[in-house]
Motif scaffolding. Structure first.
Motif, PDB file in Angstrom:
ATOM      1  N   GLY A   7     -13.763  17.188  29.588  1.00  0.00           N
ATOM      2  CA  GLY A   7     -13.882  18.374  28.838  1.00  0.00           C
ATOM      3  C   GLY A   7     -15.182  19.173  28.635  1.00  0.00           C
ATOM      4  O   GLY A   7     -15.197  20.022  28.227  1.00  0.00           O
ATOM      5  N   SER A  16     -16.818  27.785  22.180  1.00  0.00           N
ATOM      6  CA  SER A  16     -16.139  26.445  21.889  1.00  0.00           C
ATOM      7  C   SER A  16     -15.665  25.773  22.921  1.00  0.00           C
ATOM      8  O   SER A  16     -15.656  26.364  24.166  1.00  0.00           O
ATOM      9  CB  SER A  16     -14.924  26.928  20.926  1.00  0.00           C
ATOM     10  N   ARG A  18     -13.418  21.985  23.841  1.00  0.00           N
ATOM     11  CA  ARG A  18     -12.770  20.692  23.258  1.00  0.00           C
ATOM     12  C   ARG A  18     -12.977  19.281  24.239  1.00  0.00           C
ATOM     13  O   ARG A  18     -12.417  19.782  25.483  1.00  0.00           O
ATOM     14  CB  ARG A  18     -11.373  20.926  23.014  1.00  0.00           C
ATOM     15  N   SER A  20     -11.951  15.335  25.253  1.00  0.00           N
ATOM     16  CA  SER A  20     -10.951  14.478  25.096  1.00  0.00           C
ATOM     17  C   SER A  20     -11.460  13.082  25.496  1.00  0.00           C
ATOM     18  O   SER A  20     -12.138  13.038  26.459  1.00  0.00           O
ATOM     19  CB  SER A  20      -9.847  14.816  25.994  1.00  0.00           C
ATOM     20  N   TRP A  35     -17.422   9.520  18.559  1.00  0.00           N
ATOM     21  CA  TRP A  35     -18.198  10.497  19.467  1.00  0.00           C
ATOM     22  C   TRP A  35     -19.305  10.273  19.081  1.00  0.00           C
ATOM     23  O   TRP A  35     -20.175  10.423  17.997  1.00  0.00           O
ATOM     24  CB  TRP A  35     -17.608  11.749  19.544  1.00  0.00           C
ATOM     25  N   PHE A  67     -17.529  20.932  14.091  1.00  0.00           N
ATOM     26  CA  PHE A  67     -16.884  20.064  14.879  1.00  0.00           C
ATOM     27  C   PHE A  67     -15.888  19.391  14.315  1.00  0.00           C
ATOM     28  O   PHE A  67     -15.968  19.260  12.953  1.00  0.00           O
ATOM     29  CB  PHE A  67     -17.913  18.883  15.459  1.00  0.00           C
ATOM     30  N   SER A  70     -10.160  14.416  16.267  1.00  0.00           N
ATOM     31  CA  SER A  70      -8.843  14.267  15.823  1.00  0.00           C
ATOM     32  C   SER A  70      -8.268  13.347  16.858  1.00  0.00           C
ATOM     33  O   SER A  70      -8.906  13.032  17.927  1.00  0.00           O
ATOM     34  CB  SER A  70      -7.873  15.625  16.036  1.00  0.00           C
ATOM     35  N   TYR A  79      -9.734  13.671  20.329  1.00  0.00           N
ATOM     36  CA  TYR A  79     -10.278  14.936  20.810  1.00  0.00           C
ATOM     37  C   TYR A  79     -11.748  15.022  19.846  1.00  0.00           C
ATOM     38  O   TYR A  79     -11.771  14.837  18.836  1.00  0.00           O
ATOM     39  CB  TYR A  79      -9.393  15.897  20.439  1.00  0.00           C
ATOM     40  N   LEU A  80     -12.622  16.013  20.430  1.00  0.00           N
ATOM     41  CA  LEU A  80     -13.538  16.538  19.727  1.00  0.00           C
ATOM     42  C   LEU A  80     -13.888  18.062  19.953  1.00  0.00           C
ATOM     43  O   LEU A  80     -13.964  18.606  20.955  1.00  0.00           O
ATOM     44  CB  LEU A  80     -15.072  15.945  20.135  1.00  0.00           C
ATOM     45  N   GLN A  81     -13.179  18.577  18.916  1.00  0.00           N
ATOM     46  CA  GLN A  81     -13.191  20.412  19.006  1.00  0.00           C
ATOM     47  C   GLN A  81     -14.446  20.710  18.546  1.00  0.00           C
ATOM     48  O   GLN A  81     -14.901  20.582  17.572  1.00  0.00           O
ATOM     49  CB  GLN A  81     -11.983  20.737  18.261  1.00  0.00           C
ATOM     50  N   HIS A  83     -16.904  23.977  18.073  1.00  0.00           N
ATOM     51  CA  HIS A  83     -17.082  25.505  17.628  1.00  0.00           C
ATOM     52  C   HIS A  83     -18.705  25.920  17.669  1.00  0.00           C
ATOM     53  O   HIS A  83     -19.558  25.293  17.063  1.00  0.00           O
ATOM     54  CB  HIS A  83     -16.160  25.992  16.369  1.00  0.00           C
TER      55      HIS A  83
END
Length: 124
Positions: A7, A16, A18, A20, A35, A67, A70, A79-81, A83
């Motif tokens: 990702g 942004s 994301r 994985s 992470w 960040f 989830s 996941y690490l989203q 922004h």
């Protein structure tokens, strides 16, 4: 045990992304997924972690407002989203798995398994 991060890429500041991390090879219900990131010339630093079986989330204080970590147990994927990305977020991002001991596992030395990392580059 395999952890495969994906990702990463090039994004403009303010954007942004994301990430994985797909885990395989064992049952991770008793593990913490984390992470970390490592910028050029700097030490690897903690970003966030999540307990698979309790849903506890932990963040580096400086990143918790931008960040979000989830997990999807069914897919064994974390996941690490990210922004509002900044050039200072440029780094190789690694996912890792560590045996859960009831603490957030903020140190890289508490993790037993590591993925190869995915590069995130934020342009100004």
């Amino acid at each position: 045990v395999q952890l495969e991060a994906s990702g990463g890429g090039l994004v403009q500041a303010g954007g942004s992304l994301r990430l994985s991390c797909a885990a395989s090879g064992r049952t991770f219900s008793s593990y913490v997924m984390g992470w970390f990131r490592q910028a050029p010339g700097k030490e690897r630093e903690f970003v966030a972690s999540i307990y698979w079986n309790r849903g506890r989330l932990y963040y580096a204080d400086a990143l918790k407002d931008r960040f979000v970590i989830s997990g999807d147990n069914a897919k064994n994927t974390v996941y690490l989203q990210m922004h509002s990305l900044k050039p200072g977020d440029t780094a190789v991002y690694y996912c890792a798995a560590g045996l859960a001991i009831g603490t957030p596992l903020r140190s890289q030395y508490e993790y037993q398994y590591w993925g190869r990392g995915t590069l995130v580059t934020v342009s100004s």
